[in-house]
Design a protein around this motif. Structure first.
Motif, PDB file in Angstrom:
ATOM      1  N   LEU A  27      25.960  25.960  22.012  1.00 27.35           N
ATOM      2  CA  LEU A  27      26.140  26.371  20.622  1.00 27.35           C
ATOM      3  C   LEU A  27      25.783  25.228  19.679  1.00 27.35           C
ATOM      4  N   PHE A  28      26.235  24.020  20.021  1.00 30.11           N
ATOM      5  CA  PHE A  28      25.920  22.862  19.193  1.00 30.11           C
ATOM      6  C   PHE A  28      24.419  22.602  19.198  1.00 30.11           C
ATOM      7  N   ALA A  29      23.808  22.636  20.366  1.00 25.94           N
ATOM      8  CA  ALA A  29      22.373  22.367  20.472  1.00 25.94           C
ATOM      9  C   ALA A  29      21.557  23.390  19.689  1.00 25.94           C
ATOM     10  N   ASP A  30      21.954  24.655  19.740  1.00 23.33           N
ATOM     11  CA  ASP A  30      21.206  25.721  19.070  1.00 23.33           C
ATOM     12  C   ASP A  30      21.426  25.753  17.561  1.00 23.33           C
ATOM     13  N   GLY A  31      22.639  25.465  17.109  1.00 20.49           N
ATOM     14  CA  GLY A  31      22.939  25.665  15.699  1.00 20.49           C
ATOM     15  C   GLY A  31      23.221  24.432  14.874  1.00 20.49           C
ATOM     16  N   CYS A  32      23.534  23.331  15.512  1.00 26.89           N
ATOM     17  CA  CYS A  32      23.980  22.158  14.750  1.00 26.89           C
ATOM     18  C   CYS A  32      23.068  20.950  14.906  1.00 26.89           C
ATOM     19  N   ALA A  33      22.393  20.853  16.053  1.00 25.76           N
ATOM     20  CA  ALA A  33      21.624  19.652  16.362  1.00 25.76           C
ATOM     21  C   ALA A  33      20.444  19.439  15.429  1.00 25.76           C
ATOM     22  N   THR A  34      20.022  20.470  14.724  1.00 25.40           N
ATOM     23  CA  THR A  34      18.930  20.306  13.767  1.00 25.40           C
ATOM     24  C   THR A  34      19.324  19.311  12.686  1.00 25.40           C
ATOM     25  N   CYS A  35      20.541  19.377  12.218  1.00 19.40           N
ATOM     26  CA  CYS A  35      21.017  18.474  11.160  1.00 19.40           C
ATOM     27  C   CYS A  35      21.855  17.315  11.697  1.00 19.40           C
ATOM     28  N   HIS A  36      22.573  17.536  12.780  1.00 24.94           N
ATOM     29  CA  HIS A  36      23.469  16.529  13.347  1.00 24.94           C
ATOM     30  C   HIS A  36      22.918  16.094  14.693  1.00 24.94           C
ATOM     31  N   ARG A  37      22.519  14.863  14.798  1.00 22.56           N
ATOM     32  CA  ARG A  37      21.931  14.377  16.049  1.00 22.56           C
ATOM     33  C   ARG A  37      22.931  14.371  17.192  1.00 22.56           C
ATOM     34  N   SER A  38      24.180  14.111  16.872  1.00 23.90           N
ATOM     35  CA  SER A  38      25.215  13.997  17.893  1.00 23.90           C
ATOM     36  C   SER A  38      26.472  14.713  17.424  1.00 23.90           C
ATOM     37  N   PRO A  39      27.239  15.278  18.364  1.00 26.22           N
ATOM     38  CA  PRO A  39      28.503  15.896  17.977  1.00 26.22           C
ATOM     39  C   PRO A  39      29.608  14.873  17.732  1.00 26.22           C
ATOM     40  N   ARG A  40      29.374  13.644  18.168  1.00 24.87           N
ATOM     41  CA  ARG A  40      30.395  12.603  18.062  1.00 24.87           C
ATOM     42  C   ARG A  40      30.716  12.314  16.602  1.00 24.87           C
ATOM     43  N   GLY A  41      31.997  12.364  16.264  1.00 27.85           N
ATOM     44  CA  GLY A  41      32.453  12.035  14.926  1.00 27.85           C
ATOM     45  C   GLY A  41      32.507  13.199  13.954  1.00 27.85           C
ATOM     46  N   LEU A  42      32.008  14.355  14.325  1.00 29.59           N
ATOM     47  CA  LEU A  42      32.004  15.479  13.391  1.00 29.59           C
ATOM     48  C   LEU A  42      33.395  16.068  13.174  1.00 29.59           C
ATOM     49  N   ALA A  43      34.256  15.979  14.155  1.00 27.99           N
ATOM     50  CA  ALA A  43      35.618  16.498  13.998  1.00 27.99           C
ATOM     51  C   ALA A  43      36.437  15.583  13.090  1.00 27.99           C
ATOM     52  N   LYS A  44      36.124  14.306  13.061  1.00 28.31           N
ATOM     53  CA  LYS A  44      36.768  13.320  12.190  1.00 28.31           C
ATOM     54  C   LYS A  44      38.288  13.427  12.159  1.00 28.31           C
ATOM     55  N   GLY A  45      38.894  13.649  13.313  1.00 25.69           N
ATOM     56  CA  GLY A  45      40.339  13.695  13.398  1.00 25.69           C
ATOM     57  C   GLY A  45      40.968  14.935  12.800  1.00 25.69           C
TER      58      GLY A  45
END
Length: 101
Positions: A27-45
């Motif tokens: 899901l991340f690769a298909d929908g988010c990776a275009t703008c966000h290179r990595s999922p790390r840090g997106l939850a921000k606590g």
């Protein structure tokens, strides 16, 4: 109603969620990776519930998809993994030396 109209309504009513059953990484690769290179840090606590609500409102196609994506983002929202120790590395200078014969 004609048979064609009933068939059209039935087809629309049974539309599928194409993201259902996909792993969160996909899901991340298909929908988010275009703008966000990595999922790390997106939850921000953020708390799981508020992150899930945000994703449902803005990006995810269903609440189940949002929950899976939120759990994935939180699972990678930690310190980066440590590099594994190199094999064959020189011993440190503080290691004891064997006694001389």
């Amino acid at each position: 109603m004609t048979l064609a109209a009933v068939a059209a309504l039935t087809t629309v009513a049974s539309a599928q969620n194409l993201d259902a059953g996909k792993p969160a990484e996909k899901l991340f690769a298909d929908g988010c990776a275009t703008c966000h290179r990595s999922p790390r840090g997106l939850a921000k606590g953020r708390m799981s519930l508020t992150l899930s609500w945000f994703l449902t409102d803005h990006y995810a196609t269903s609440s189940d998809t949002a929950k899976a994506l939120a759990a994935y983002l939180q699972s990678v929202d930690g310190p980066p993994p440590r590099a594994p120790a190199k094999s064959g590395a020189k011993p440190s200078k503080s290691a004891p030396r064997p006694p001389k014969p």
